[in-house]
Design an enzyme around this catalytic site. Structure first.
Site, short mmCIF file in Angstrom:
data_model
loop_
_atom_site.label_atom_id
_atom_site.label_comp_id
_atom_site.label_asym_id
_atom_site.label_seq_id
_atom_site.Cartn_x
_atom_site.Cartn_y
_atom_site.Cartn_z
N ASN A 146 0.88 -1.01 0.10
CA ASN A 146 0.00 -0.12 0.13
C ASN A 146 1.07 1.22 0.17
OD1 ASN A 146 -1.81 2.01 0.45
ND2 ASN A 146 -2.90 1.19 2.08
N ASN A 180 -9.30 4.95 -4.86
CA ASN A 180 -9.71 5.86 -3.66
C ASN A 180 -8.88 6.98 -3.82
OD1 ASN A 180 -7.43 5.55 -1.57
ND2 ASN A 180 -7.38 3.34 -2.57
N CYS A 246 -21.41 -2.06 -2.39
CA CYS A 246 -20.18 -1.81 -3.04
C CYS A 246 -20.51 -1.03 -4.44
CB CYS A 246 -19.68 -3.12 -3.42
SG CYS A 246 -20.69 -4.16 -4.54
#
Length: 399
Positions: A146, A180, A246
């Site tokens: 990440n 995101n 979702c």
């Protein structure tokens, strides 16, 4: 259960055999081609680059083989990123850096790239395995982490600044294919600090619209210059996700956005066509808006503001070009021995009657046409006789 165990054992056996062949430098599978050192325009079935090299013959690209000298980093190997990486691999890019921390799930199968047997693998690992089989000429570097964590962010910056085709050189382009805003802001900060040109892409939550954007630090608006509401309001996007809910995902929209992104990448790297600074896509209306956004002088990213100042200094130091004034030449008519004149078939009064009032508009904007003021139609008014249709028909027969 026994059948599943047998399938897994068979798969493990295949992987062990493949690993043994790789260690011995053997060809892994039949049908896998050897590496090609030089791109050829020869039109034969065995040449994977013949259709790409035809772009040079048709005058679109001056030197297509130059694509093998470029390095592109793809951050996010999901619906858009995986297809983007596949397209660049098929195009023969020199080197690909892939960043993602997620794993392949069965829920990903509605996309265009991953396969069911890859479920459970990291996305970068599964992508590298498939892409290397597609084109062994491309170099791959994968990172399964990440990028938004502190340690990983520093390593991410190090790789995009030193992970070029020649080690120690920066990549030529960074592509943001994340889903995101936190990751987008991390990429934005890194590229602003490193003065790294990058392209951002995204698909809406309802999966029927998307966009791509070219960002040049200091010259165009960065992602923080005009942030989405969720970022501007300092809302934690994790709180927006509800259990059992979702985002939608259409492989068609993912493919369109990935195609627009890679097309823009090719035009930018190979210098052909017009590179779009922003290109949107609305699937509901087949609408493709384009625009260019200037940077925000009050941007919240200090590196963006710094690059803006440096860009202004560069522009001020650039020698100014005098505007070229084109002198209009007087039209010289030949002798008109026959006295022929061109006369409009419409008089000025008719033209004036056919046009309507022009509204007040900002400077530089003109109307394409005006709507004439309609006048009440003159004619005879027929009074209502209150007679039925049969009575009127009988009167007509007696005429």
């Amino acid at each position: 259960m026994e059948k599943l165990i047998e399938e897994l054992r068979s798969r493990v056996s295949e992987l062990e055999e493949e690993l043994h062949r790789v260690r011995n430098g053997e060809q892994v599978h039949e049908g896998h081609r050897a590496k090609i050192n030089t791109m050829s325009a020869e039109v034969v079935d065995s040449n994977p680059y013949s259709r790409l090299m035809a772009l040079k013959r048709m005058g679109i690209v001056e030197d297509y083989e130059k694509i093998r000298t470029f390095t592109v980093a793809v951050v996010g190997v999901g619906g858009v990123g995986s297809v983007t990486a596949e397209m660049l691999t098929r195009c023969g890019i020199g080197k690909l850096l892939l960043f993602d921390y997620d794993k392949v799930e069965m829920a990903n199968m509605n996309r265009l790239f991953f396969q069911p047997h890859q479920a459970g693998l990291s996305k970068v690992e599964a992508a590298e395995h498939t892409l290397r089989n597609i084109n062994p000429d491309v170099q791959f570097e994968v990172h399964n982490y990440n990028i938004t964590t502190l340690d990983n962010f520093q390593h991410f910056m190090d790789r995009i600044s030193k992970g070029g085709l020649k080690e120690g050189t920066p990549v030529d382009l960074v592509l943001s294919c994340v889903d995101n805003f936190e990751a987008r802001m991390a990429i934005n900060t890194a590229c602003n600090e490193l003065v790294q040109i990058w392209m951002e892409s995204g698909v809406s939550e309802n999966a029927v619209s998307g966009h791509i954007q070219l960002i040049k630090p200091g010259e165009t608006a960065c992602f923080a210059c005009a942030p989405p509401l969720v970022v501007a309001a300092n809302i934690d996007e994790k709180t927006l996700k509800r259990e059992g809910v979702c985002a939608a995902s259409l492989p068609t929209t993912m493919g369109v956005v990935a195609g627009m992104l890679v097309q823009n990448v090719l035009k930018y790297l190979l210098n052909f066509g017009t590179v779009s600074f922003y290109l949107g896509y609305n699937a509901m209306q087949d609408f493709f808006p384009t625009m260019a956004m200037k940077p925000n002088p009050q941007c919240g990213d200090k590196y963006c503001r710094k690059q803006q100042e440096e860009f202004k200094l560069k522009e001020a130091a650039r020698p100014k070009q005098e505007p070229i004034v084109v002198k209009e030449e007087e039209i010289v008519h030949e002798d008109n021995d026959w006295g022929i004149e061109l006369v409009s078939e419409v008089s000025e009064e008719e033209l004036k009657a056919a046009s309507g009032p022009v509204p007040e508009l900002p400077e530089g904007i003109k109307v394409a046409y005006t709507v004439p003021i309609t006048e009440p139609t003159s004619g005879f008014i027929v009074e209502d006789s209150e007679q039925s249709l049969d009575e009127l028909m009988a009167q007509m027969k007696n005429l």
